[in-house]
Each structure stands twice: as C-alpha cells, then as structure tokens.
Scaffold this motif. Structure first.
Motif, PDB file in Angstrom:
ATOM      1  N   ALA A   1      35.780  44.236  28.260  1.00  0.00           N
ATOM      2  CA  ALA A   1      37.027  44.774  28.784  1.00  0.00           C
ATOM      3  C   ALA A   1      37.775  43.737  29.613  1.00  0.00           C
ATOM      4  O   ALA A   1      39.005  43.694  29.620  1.00  0.00           O
ATOM      5  CB  ALA A   1      36.741  46.025  29.617  1.00  0.00           C
TER       6      ALA A   1
ATOM      7  N   ALA B   1      38.007  40.702  28.913  1.00  0.00           N
ATOM      8  CA  ALA B   1      38.729  39.867  27.950  1.00  0.00           C
ATOM      9  C   ALA B   1      40.067  40.490  27.581  1.00  0.00           C
ATOM     10  O   ALA B   1      40.946  39.806  27.069  1.00  0.00           O
ATOM     11  CB  ALA B   1      37.883  39.660  26.691  1.00  0.00           C
ATOM     12  N   PHE B   2      40.191  41.789  27.834  1.00  0.00           N
ATOM     13  CA  PHE B   2      41.469  42.456  27.602  1.00  0.00           C
ATOM     14  C   PHE B   2      42.145  42.786  28.915  1.00  0.00           C
ATOM     15  O   PHE B   2      42.921  43.720  29.000  1.00  0.00           O
ATOM     16  CB  PHE B   2      41.254  43.727  26.773  1.00  0.00           C
ATOM     17  CG  PHE B   2      41.039  43.428  25.329  1.00  0.00           C
ATOM     18  CD1 PHE B   2      39.787  43.104  24.859  1.00  0.00           C
ATOM     19  CD2 PHE B   2      42.097  43.435  24.431  1.00  0.00           C
ATOM     20  CE1 PHE B   2      39.588  42.802  23.526  1.00  0.00           C
ATOM     21  CE2 PHE B   2      41.908  43.147  23.095  1.00  0.00           C
ATOM     22  CZ  PHE B   2      40.651  42.829  22.639  1.00  0.00           C
ATOM     23  N   SER B   3      41.829  41.964  29.915  1.00  0.00           N
ATOM     24  CA  SER B   3      42.468  42.015  31.225  1.00  0.00           C
ATOM     25  C   SER B   3      42.372  43.359  31.901  1.00  0.00           C
ATOM     26  O   SER B   3      43.335  43.834  32.494  1.00  0.00           O
ATOM     27  CB  SER B   3      43.926  41.582  31.153  1.00  0.00           C
ATOM     28  OG  SER B   3      44.528  41.903  29.953  1.00  0.00           O
ATOM     29  N   ASP B   4      41.223  43.959  31.824  1.00  0.00           N
ATOM     30  CA  ASP B   4      40.971  45.200  32.536  1.00  0.00           C
ATOM     31  C   ASP B   4      40.363  44.840  33.883  1.00  0.00           C
ATOM     32  O   ASP B   4      39.167  44.555  33.990  1.00  0.00           O
ATOM     33  CB  ASP B   4      40.019  46.075  31.716  1.00  0.00           C
ATOM     34  CG  ASP B   4      39.846  47.461  32.322  1.00  0.00           C
ATOM     35  OD1 ASP B   4      39.478  48.378  31.572  1.00  0.00           O
ATOM     36  OD2 ASP B   4      40.062  47.625  33.537  1.00  0.00           O
ATOM     37  N   ARG B   5      41.186  44.879  34.931  1.00  0.00           N
ATOM     38  CA  ARG B   5      40.684  44.468  36.245  1.00  0.00           C
ATOM     39  C   ARG B   5      39.690  45.464  36.802  1.00  0.00           C
ATOM     40  O   ARG B   5      38.830  45.092  37.613  1.00  0.00           O
ATOM     41  CB  ARG B   5      41.848  44.267  37.210  1.00  0.00           C
ATOM     42  CG  ARG B   5      42.593  42.957  36.962  1.00  0.00           C
ATOM     43  CD  ARG B   5      43.523  42.614  38.092  1.00  0.00           C
ATOM     44  NE  ARG B   5      44.509  43.639  38.289  1.00  0.00           N
ATOM     45  CZ  ARG B   5      45.041  43.947  39.470  1.00  0.00           C
ATOM     46  NH1 ARG B   5      44.675  43.301  40.539  1.00  0.00           N
ATOM     47  NH2 ARG B   5      45.936  44.896  39.560  1.00  0.00           N
TER      48      ARG B   5
ATOM     49  N   LEU C   1      36.395  44.234  35.822  1.00  0.00           N
ATOM     50  CA  LEU C   1      35.950  43.106  36.653  1.00  0.00           C
ATOM     51  C   LEU C   1      35.472  43.610  38.005  1.00  0.00           C
ATOM     52  O   LEU C   1      34.443  43.173  38.521  1.00  0.00           O
ATOM     53  CB  LEU C   1      37.089  42.103  36.836  1.00  0.00           C
ATOM     54  CG  LEU C   1      36.715  40.869  37.661  1.00  0.00           C
ATOM     55  CD1 LEU C   1      35.720  39.996  36.916  1.00  0.00           C
ATOM     56  CD2 LEU C   1      37.953  40.045  38.009  1.00  0.00           C
ATOM     57  N   ALA C   2      36.208  44.550  38.567  1.00  0.00           N
ATOM     58  CA  ALA C   2      35.814  45.125  39.859  1.00  0.00           C
ATOM     59  C   ALA C   2      34.448  45.795  39.746  1.00  0.00           C
ATOM     60  O   ALA C   2      33.600  45.678  40.638  1.00  0.00           O
ATOM     61  CB  ALA C   2      36.865  46.123  40.331  1.00  0.00           C
TER      62      ALA C   2
ATOM     63  N   PHE D   1      31.747  43.219  39.641  1.00  0.00           N
ATOM     64  CA  PHE D   1      31.557  42.675  40.986  1.00  0.00           C
ATOM     65  C   PHE D   1      30.741  43.644  41.837  1.00  0.00           C
ATOM     66  O   PHE D   1      29.766  43.245  42.504  1.00  0.00           O
ATOM     67  CB  PHE D   1      32.905  42.400  41.652  1.00  0.00           C
ATOM     68  CG  PHE D   1      32.781  41.796  43.030  1.00  0.00           C
ATOM     69  CD1 PHE D   1      32.717  42.597  44.166  1.00  0.00           C
ATOM     70  CD2 PHE D   1      32.721  40.415  43.199  1.00  0.00           C
ATOM     71  CE1 PHE D   1      32.596  42.045  45.428  1.00  0.00           C
ATOM     72  CE2 PHE D   1      32.598  39.855  44.465  1.00  0.00           C
ATOM     73  CZ  PHE D   1      32.526  40.673  45.582  1.00  0.00           C
TER      74      PHE D   1
ATOM     75  N   LEU E   1      30.996  32.580  45.073  1.00  0.00           N
ATOM     76  CA  LEU E   1      30.825  33.939  44.556  1.00  0.00           C
ATOM     77  C   LEU E   1      32.131  34.415  43.926  1.00  0.00           C
ATOM     78  O   LEU E   1      32.159  34.920  42.801  1.00  0.00           O
ATOM     79  CB  LEU E   1      30.405  34.872  45.692  1.00  0.00           C
ATOM     80  CG  LEU E   1      30.272  36.357  45.340  1.00  0.00           C
ATOM     81  CD1 LEU E   1      29.127  36.567  44.363  1.00  0.00           C
ATOM     82  CD2 LEU E   1      30.028  37.185  46.599  1.00  0.00           C
ATOM     83  N   GLN E   2      33.193  34.211  44.647  1.00  0.00           N
ATOM     84  CA  GLN E   2      34.501  34.616  44.116  1.00  0.00           C
ATOM     85  C   GLN E   2      34.840  33.812  42.879  1.00  0.00           C
ATOM     86  O   GLN E   2      35.327  34.342  41.881  1.00  0.00           O
ATOM     87  CB  GLN E   2      35.578  34.423  45.186  1.00  0.00           C
ATOM     88  CG  GLN E   2      36.939  34.961  44.765  1.00  0.00           C
ATOM     89  CD  GLN E   2      37.990  34.801  45.844  1.00  0.00           C
ATOM     90  OE1 GLN E   2      37.691  34.850  47.027  1.00  0.00           O
ATOM     91  NE2 GLN E   2      39.225  34.626  45.437  1.00  0.00           N
TER      92      GLN E   2
ATOM     93  N   PHE F   1      33.033  35.113  39.689  1.00  0.00           N
ATOM     94  CA  PHE F   1      33.621  36.262  39.024  1.00  0.00           C
ATOM     95  C   PHE F   1      35.010  35.952  38.478  1.00  0.00           C
ATOM     96  O   PHE F   1      35.427  36.517  37.471  1.00  0.00           O
ATOM     97  CB  PHE F   1      33.642  37.483  39.955  1.00  0.00           C
ATOM     98  CG  PHE F   1      32.298  38.129  40.078  1.00  0.00           C
ATOM     99  CD1 PHE F   1      31.436  37.798  41.103  1.00  0.00           C
ATOM    100  CD2 PHE F   1      31.871  39.066  39.145  1.00  0.00           C
ATOM    101  CE1 PHE F   1      30.172  38.366  41.206  1.00  0.00           C
ATOM    102  CE2 PHE F   1      30.614  39.656  39.239  1.00  0.00           C
ATOM    103  CZ  PHE F   1      29.766  39.308  40.262  1.00  0.00           C
TER     104      PHE F   1
ATOM    105  N   TRP G   1      36.224  36.328  34.512  1.00  0.00           N
ATOM    106  CA  TRP G   1      37.536  36.793  34.041  1.00  0.00           C
ATOM    107  C   TRP G   1      38.136  35.836  33.014  1.00  0.00           C
ATOM    108  O   TRP G   1      38.614  36.236  31.965  1.00  0.00           O
ATOM    109  CB  TRP G   1      38.452  36.944  35.246  1.00  0.00           C
ATOM    110  CG  TRP G   1      39.845  37.407  34.974  1.00  0.00           C
ATOM    111  CD1 TRP G   1      40.971  36.646  34.928  1.00  0.00           C
ATOM    112  CD2 TRP G   1      40.280  38.754  34.727  1.00  0.00           C
ATOM    113  NE1 TRP G   1      42.076  37.428  34.673  1.00  0.00           N
ATOM    114  CE2 TRP G   1      41.685  38.723  34.548  1.00  0.00           C
ATOM    115  CE3 TRP G   1      39.627  39.984  34.646  1.00  0.00           C
ATOM    116  CZ2 TRP G   1      42.432  39.865  34.288  1.00  0.00           C
ATOM    117  CZ3 TRP G   1      40.385  41.126  34.388  1.00  0.00           C
ATOM    118  CH2 TRP G   1      41.764  41.064  34.215  1.00  0.00           C
ATOM    119  N   THR G   2      38.110  34.543  33.347  1.00  0.00           N
ATOM    120  CA  THR G   2      38.777  33.587  32.459  1.00  0.00           C
ATOM    121  C   THR G   2      37.934  33.251  31.234  1.00  0.00           C
ATOM    122  O   THR G   2      38.469  32.788  30.227  1.00  0.00           O
ATOM    123  CB  THR G   2      39.115  32.281  33.204  1.00  0.00           C
ATOM    124  OG1 THR G   2      37.923  31.768  33.810  1.00  0.00           O
ATOM    125  CG2 THR G   2      40.156  32.532  34.284  1.00  0.00           C
TER     126      THR G   2
ATOM    127  N   HIS H   1      36.620  36.064  27.169  1.00  0.00           N
ATOM    128  CA  HIS H   1      36.918  36.066  25.731  1.00  0.00           C
ATOM    129  C   HIS H   1      35.924  35.204  24.963  1.00  0.00           C
ATOM    130  O   HIS H   1      35.848  35.269  23.749  1.00  0.00           O
ATOM    131  CB  HIS H   1      38.351  35.567  25.482  1.00  0.00           C
ATOM    132  CG  HIS H   1      38.571  34.135  25.877  1.00  0.00           C
ATOM    133  ND1 HIS H   1      38.708  33.735  27.184  1.00  0.00           N
ATOM    134  CD2 HIS H   1      38.643  33.010  25.131  1.00  0.00           C
ATOM    135  CE1 HIS H   1      38.876  32.430  27.220  1.00  0.00           C
ATOM    136  NE2 HIS H   1      38.842  31.962  26.001  1.00  0.00           N
TER     137      HIS H   1
END
Lengths: 345, 196
Positions: free
Chosen positions: B26, B28-32, B35-36, B39, B64-65, B68, B72-73, B76
C-alpha cells in the motif's frame, strides 16, 4: 549447507549481554513526534501531481509514488465505505483538500457507498483505463485486468470517464458497460435545452471538471496525455518510459513540470549522467522555478557522488534557501557530508 | 514489472488488519495510513535494531525516521523477497553502515586536528566485573565489521532466518553464514573471557 543454528545457551548469553548495554527506547511521546515528522516528510514527497490549470490530470496521476512537493498541508478524509464483493484487488487512499479520495481497482468488484462530500472533496474510483467520479452514491464497479468492465448505480449518480469515450453520467438504476450503448445521460457541451435539473447542481460538492468543457470531438492535447501517461509509468516503476513520456509532454503550461518529472525519472532509472544534464537544464531554464531548490539538492547529491565537491557545495547552498523544511534538511545533510569529506590540512 | 501480487486492503479493511507485506504494498501506492501502521507496529524493534547496530544514541531517532522514509520511497521495489520486517531491517542496516562511514570520516578529520571525540564511559559505583564485561562487549562490537554485525543482530538477536537475511541484504546465504560464524567467534571470545 544448512544454516548453522546457534545453541540456545549462546543466544541467551548474547541477549543477556546486549540487555546490559545502556539502551533506552523512545518514549511514547517522542515516538509520536518522530511519526508525525515522518508522515509530514513523505507527504511532502508528493505521489501525485496536481497541475495548476488541469485538475483532471490530477485524478489520473493520483496514486503515483513520486517525490514532489505539496505546497500546503491537506487534512485527510475518507468518505467511502467499501465492500469487496469477490476478493478484489484494490487500494484505497484517503483524500485531502486538493486531492481526491482514490480507490484504485485492478480486478474484481467493489460495492461502494460514498457519503456526502464537503466543498472541495472528491471521490474517484480508478482503473487503468478509466475513472468513475461519484457525487454521493451507492454503486458497484467491476474491473478485469485493470480495464473497467461495469458500473452499476443504486443511488445517486456517477460520472464515468473512459479513455477514448466521452464522459457519461450514470444515474440510479442504470448501468454502464463498455461494449453496449449505455442507456444513460450523456454529457455534452453546451448541454441541450433540457428541463432544469435540480439535482444536476451538486451545490457544495466538488464539480466534476472536464477538460476543456467536454465535447465528444474535442481531442485531449497530446502533451496532457503524455504527461498523464508519464505519471502512470512512474507509478509502475517504468522510469525510462516515464522519462521519454515526460519529454513528449514538455510543452506549454506543463513544460516546467515535465522537465522536473523527466529529471526525476532519469535519476530513479539510474541514468545519472542524463539526470544530471536534465537537472542542469531545468535550473538554467527555471532559475526561480517552483522546484528549483529541490532540483538543486538532487543535483548536489549526484555531483557529490561524482566527486565534484565544489559544484555539489554550490548546489546544496542553493537548496538551503528553500522554504521547504525537507529540502533544507536534505541540503544541510549534503553540506555536512561535504564537510566530513573535507581533506585534513 | 511486478511479478507477484501483493495483497491490498480487503473488505472495508483497515491498516491495522493488514499484513506487513500488504502495508508495504500500500505504501507503493502512497497510502500514508499504511506507512503510519508500519511505523506503529515496528518502530521499537527498528529503534532497537539500530542501537544494536552501533548507531550513536543521538542519531538513532534520525535514522529511525530515515528508515521508514526509505520504506516509503522503496516500497515499489519490494516484491516479497523477504518478510517485510526483515526487508525494513535491511534498509536500516544500510543506513547504519552509511552513518558509520560518515562518522569514521568525521573522526578521521577531527583526529587530524587533534580533536578526536571520545565515547563517554558510564561508570557505576558497583558491579565492577559486570562493567568490565560490558566494556569488553562494547569494544568487541565496535570492532566487529558492519556486515558481521548485521548478520549477528539480524539472525541471533532478531530471530531472522539466514535465508531471509540473505535476501533482504542482497547476498548469498553462504555469505550470511560466514559472517555469522565470524561474528560469533569474535564475541564468544569476548563474552567468555574472564574479566580481569
């Protein structure tokens, strides 16, 4: 050859030894701060592009993972309730103030109920070849191998925009299918002298924006199509293809953004020499462009890697002037890296 | 071209209900939200992993930041070659290595100026033997080359299988086993030595 498993006594001793090290996990509050900073940072690496005067392209490139800067924060919203009818393959991204809520459907059938949208909010279901924009409805969407197969509406109305076809409104009790003439209202411009349609004005809802005031005969400008296709390729990870398409899109209002997209795609494709040339061209043509500091920093890293430290420093300094915190942070990291590499006297 | 289908959100699915692999997909389809969720699930383990990799405690949070952000990057490029958390450890390990190299270069530069920073040694009033053992361990860990340390931390401490670690790090399984064997040998000598 098997993986040599450690004996338990050894592992226990090792764990015990590591436990003795002065380790302090982050507090919950600190973790929350890091989390917020992280989500802010990646939000500023926009994954979709909203061209200024061409908002419909924004919907087409909605779920593209790219490193763009979004100028303003956008509170997320989710207005769609989605039921997967048959194990569909899809992804759902929350919307923001200038970003539609998107459902990207690859295969299968979804049943959706979309709440009333507030001013500026939009909800779009996308397939590879079409998009369905809703105006507060209950409807089903079916796709197969990325192609839109059917849209059926139970309540409200949706607008179906399929590649190569004029946009179509599908109302309650109606359905749309690509291979038979749809028995639905067809949008035209100007609309015929129809009776006033009180429902046709969504009032507080986001208007469906069609470009350019759709007529069945108005072709989509080639550069806009190329731009949209470029972002789709970028999202798929086809960076070389994206780079070529961005080059085709380098015209008119899209030129600056297309140059930026091309530079980024070349960098991601590992074609660093071309990326460097493209970035330098961007900076020469747009010395005060919207992306100038970001491009400068990206170029700085390429130059640093190539060993041209002096030029890298100039670019990082250029990037440090950015108003965007993420870009400034990246520029400062670059300068620290250069300082660390400085030869000892 | 994506060769494997990564399961996406299902039936009114929420990020909390998704597997790690689906969350990466998800991303990879920019679902923040995905990502949250990643984390929230794993930040403590990644934080501890970075610590065990020898990252300075003042820099761990930054890395750490960055780890994650790297998820995100790079999402894909994730094709389930290893479990998602192991893949994330791989990202963290690379960042830790780059961090160590930067620190080494910085130290060399400072050393040239006669200003080499010293690691503060925290002393307690009691348990001198334990303290000595700890110092030996810390010294040995510091000397351990990055690759061996990664193998040791991932496999012996985080419970990652050798094959998964190899895939996450992009090396052959035999290489991981060799690093692991060398790391254990070095540390065993330090841990089992009688404190002086």
């Amino acid at each position: 050859m098997r993986h040599p498993e450690p004996d338990r006594a050894w592992t226990a001793k090792l764990e015990q030894a590591f436990e003795q090290l002065p380790y302090e996990p982050p507090s919950a509050e600190r973790a929350q701060q890091i989390r917020t900073a992280l989500l802010t940072t990646v939000r500023d690496q926009p994954v979709r592009r909203t061209p200024r005067a061409l908002p419909f392209l924004a919907a087409a490139a909605a779920i593209a993972a790219v490193a763009f800067l979004l100028p303003r924060p956008e509170p997320p919203f989710e207005r769609g309730r989605i039921v997967d009818e048959d194990g569909a393959s899809f992804v759902h991204a929350a919307g923001g103030r200038t970003q539609p809520e998107i459902v990207r459907l690859k295969d299968g059938t979804l049943r959706l109920r979309v709440q009333k949208l507030a001013e500026g909010e939009r909800f779009i279901v996308e397939t590879d070849d079409a998009e369905v924009e809703v105006r507060g409805t209950m409807f089903t969407v079916t796709a197969k191998h990325g192609a839109l197969e059917r849209v059926g509406v139970s309540e409200g109305r949706v607008e179906v925009r399929s590649r190569g076809r004029p946009p179509i409104l599908v109302g309650a009790g109606e359905s749309w299918h690509p291979r038979r003439p749809p028995a639905v209202v067809r949008l035209e411009s100007p609309p015929p002298k129809a009776a006033p349609k009180p429902k046709a004005k969504p009032k507080k809802r986001a208007q469906v924006v069609l470009h350019p005031k759709p007529t069945p005969t108005t072709p989509e400008p080639a550069e806009e199509r190329a731009f949209r296709d470029a972002w789709s390729a970028f999202a798929r990870g086809d960076m070389s293809i994206a780079a070529d398409l961005f080059q085709e899109a380098e015209r008119g209002e899209l030129a600056e953004d297309a140059r930026y997209g091309r530079a980024l795609a070349l960098q991601r494709a590992g074609r660093l020499i071309e990326a460097q040339a493209e970035m330098e061209r961007y900076l020469a043509l747009h010395p005060h462009g919207r992306r100038t500091p970001e491009v400068a920093v990206a170029l700085g890293w390429i130059l640093l890697k190539a060993g041209d430290l002096e030029s890298a420093r100039q670019r990082f300094e250029q990037g440090r002037a950015s108003k965007n915190e993420r870009v400034r942070h990246a520029a400062e990291r670059g300068l620290r890296e250069l300082d660390a590499r400085a030869p000892s006297p | 071209m994506i060769t494997k289908i990564v399961p996406f959100r299902q039936i009114e699915g929420r990020a909390e209900e998704m597997s790690d692999e689906a969350l990466v997909g998800a991303c990879a389809f920019s679902d923040r939200a995905a990502l949250a969720a990643l984390f929230d699930r794993h930040h403590l383990r990644v934080h501890r992993f970075l610590f065990r990799m020898g990252v300075d405690r003042h820099e761990i949070e930054d890395l750490l930041q960055e780890t994650f952000a790297g998820v995100w990057t790079s999402a894909h490029r994730y094709h389930q070659q290893a479990p998602a958390l192991t893949w994330i450890f791989g990202i963290a390990a690379n960042l830790a290595r780059n961090h160590a190299r930067s620190r080494e270069r910085r130290n060399h530069a400072l050393q040239a100026l006669g200003d080499l920073p010293r690691e503060p040694i925290e002393r307690a009033d009691d348990a001198a033997e334990k303290r000595e053992l700890l110092q030996q361990l810390q010294a040995e860990l510091t000397r351990l080359p990055h690759d061996r340390r990664v193998a040791l931390v991932m496999c012996d401490l985080e419970g990652v299988s050798g094959n998964d670690a190899a895939r996450a790090l992009g090396v052959r399984p035999g290489t991981i086993w060799r690093w692991l064997h060398q790391a254990r040998k070095s540390l065993r000598a330090a841990l089992e030595e009688e404190p002086r």
